[in-house]
Design a protein around this motif. Structure first.
Motif, short mmCIF file in Angstrom:
data_model
loop_
_atom_site.label_atom_id
_atom_site.label_comp_id
_atom_site.label_asym_id
_atom_site.label_seq_id
_atom_site.Cartn_x
_atom_site.Cartn_y
_atom_site.Cartn_z
N ASP A 17 -7.49 6.63 4.60
CA ASP A 17 -7.65 5.40 5.37
C ASP A 17 -7.72 5.34 6.77
O ASP A 17 -6.88 6.29 7.45
N ARG A 24 0.81 -1.29 0.15
CA ARG A 24 0.13 -0.12 0.16
C ARG A 24 0.88 1.44 -0.05
O ARG A 24 1.83 1.37 0.93
N ARG A 26 -12.29 3.54 4.10
CA ARG A 26 -11.62 4.70 3.43
C ARG A 26 -12.67 5.51 2.83
O ARG A 26 -13.89 5.35 2.73
N HIS A 52 -9.09 -7.89 0.88
CA HIS A 52 -9.28 -6.62 0.28
C HIS A 52 -8.21 -6.30 -0.45
O HIS A 52 -7.10 -6.29 -0.24
N HIS A 104 -6.50 -8.70 7.41
CA HIS A 104 -5.93 -8.41 8.61
C HIS A 104 -7.15 -8.45 9.68
O HIS A 104 -8.08 -7.83 9.16
N HIS A 129 -7.14 -3.36 -3.82
CA HIS A 129 -7.48 -2.12 -4.62
C HIS A 129 -7.16 -2.04 -5.82
O HIS A 129 -5.95 -2.57 -6.47
N HIS A 144 -4.96 -8.76 0.64
CA HIS A 144 -4.52 -9.55 1.93
C HIS A 144 -5.83 -9.21 2.90
O HIS A 144 -6.96 -8.55 2.76
N GLN A 162 -3.90 7.44 1.20
CA GLN A 162 -3.51 6.33 0.28
C GLN A 162 -3.59 7.08 -1.25
O GLN A 162 -4.31 7.69 -1.56
#
Ligand code: 1HN
Length: 356
Positions: A155, A64, A108, A141, A102, A143, A100, A89
């Motif tokens: 973010d 990212r 966002r 997720h 987490h 992008h 990935h 971002q």
């Protein structure tokens, strides 16, 4: 060494503490946050965001391109406040930020651009300025930017809180992008109008099933509410809700959209819980613990826990603020407290002006 000194040394050697020596630190009269009120200016941020785009390609391991806001009172904590991560971002045309998942939860809020997407557990959420997209804990997720313009979004994550709880998990997805397994914008199809929900769907965990809160209905709700009376502390402030419960989007994060009407000044209050504010439109100022912060479109500022705060739009201009709050945590744990500023008609004397 006298007896007492020897005693305290021995306590230390045995990893013990005498409460009578530390109780004032353990039980202050009221919270003493280390995070400070602070503001970052769009004019400073934008060139840095763009330079990141030139210098830092995306790859596995650098998944990212995010510039994180570090509260100057908490230099080692990696957060804008003690509980909330915030970052800008940047995603260039045709780039993919690989998939990935987490355990920290993320939101966002789109600041610039139109036509990128986040796929959340196979649901492709198309993102435009003003949209709010959720990635609840442990959802896959990635992008992508299918437009010809760079995208910038805010973010917000509960990362510092989850880190302190020692509950951080992370896993890369085996491929860069997930397959889109459902109609594009599937959660919007099911829940997007807000006032109705499918009868047969049950909530899955304490997270909103709507993953993309589009700007048009958000603005319409705000404009409708703005025709009448509103909060003395926040003016026309609305919380994004979980359509199953009417409660916050996630157990650790609440999001607000807020209109400070033209020429309006709110009264000051304080409460437990911290917040990050993005100036979406307009100009104005906030007074936080006696310090005045002048802000305009694209600026980001933080209100630490238990800090007095009041907001005002600039003369002749309205302002729209988007914000991320940790208050659901305080509510759930029975730690929420709120207090109105008692003096001067609810306004703080200004003793300093933030220069940055
Ligand atoms: C993350 O996974 C994203 O998925 C953004 O876009 C910001 C900040 C800290 C840790 C993980 C994303 C993040 C992040």
């Amino acid at each position: 060494m006298d007896d007492a000194q020897a005693f305290y040394k021995e306590l230390e050697r045995n990893h013990l503490v005498a409460l009578w020596n530390v109780s004032a630190n353990l039980l202050p009269k009221e919270p003493r946050g280390r995070a400070i009120p602070y503001l970052w200016r769009w004019d400073t941020l934008l060139p840095l965001v763009r330079r990141g785009g030139e210098l830092a390609p995306l790859s596995r391991g650098a998944e990212r391109r995010v510039l994180g806001f570090i509260n100057p009172g908490l230099p080692t904590r990696y957060g804008a406040t003690h509980t909330l991560w915030a970052g800008f971002q940047y995603l260039l045309p045709r780039e993919v930020a690989p998939a990935h998942r987490h355990s920290p939860a993320a939101i966002r809020f789109i600041i610039q651009g139109d036509g990128a997407f986040t796929t959340v557990d196979g649901d492709k959420c198309v993102m435009s300025r003003g949209d709010l997209v959720l990635t609840p804990p442990w959802t896959w997720h990635d992008h992508g930017n299918e437009s010809d313009e760079p995208m910038i979004w805010l973010d917000g994550l509960d990362l510092p809180l989850v880190a302190e709880m020692e509950a951080t998990f992370y896993e890369p997805f085996p491929k860069d992008a997930q397959r889109v397994e459902r109609p594009v914008g599937d959660s919007e199809r099911r829940y997007g109008l807000g006032q109705l929900r499918p009868t047969w769907e049950r909530s899955v965990g304490p997270f909103s099933p709507l993953l993309n809160y589009k700007w048009a209905p958000t603005e319409e709700a705000l404009r409708r509410l703005a025709t009448g009376s509103a909060s003395p502390y926040d003016d026309v402030a609305m919380e994004y809700i979980n359509p199953h419960t009417g409660g916050p989007l996630m157990p650790t994060i609440a999001c607000w959209i807020q209109l400070i009407r033209r020429g309006l000044r709110t009264r000051a209050h304080r409460h437990t819980g911290s917040a990050v504010y993005l100036v979406f439109e307009g100009r104005g100022q906030s007074v936080i613990d006696g310090q005045r912060f002048d802000w305009q479109r694209g600026d980001l500022f933080v209100v630490p826990t238990w800090a007095w705060h009041e907001h005002a739009s600039a003369d002749g201009a309205e302002a729209i603020l988007f914000s991320v709050h940790d208050t659901p945590v305080m509510q759930a744990l029975g730690l929420f407290r709120e207090q109105a500023y008692p003096d001067h008609d609810g306004h703080q004397p200004v003793s300093r002006v933030f220069e940055g």
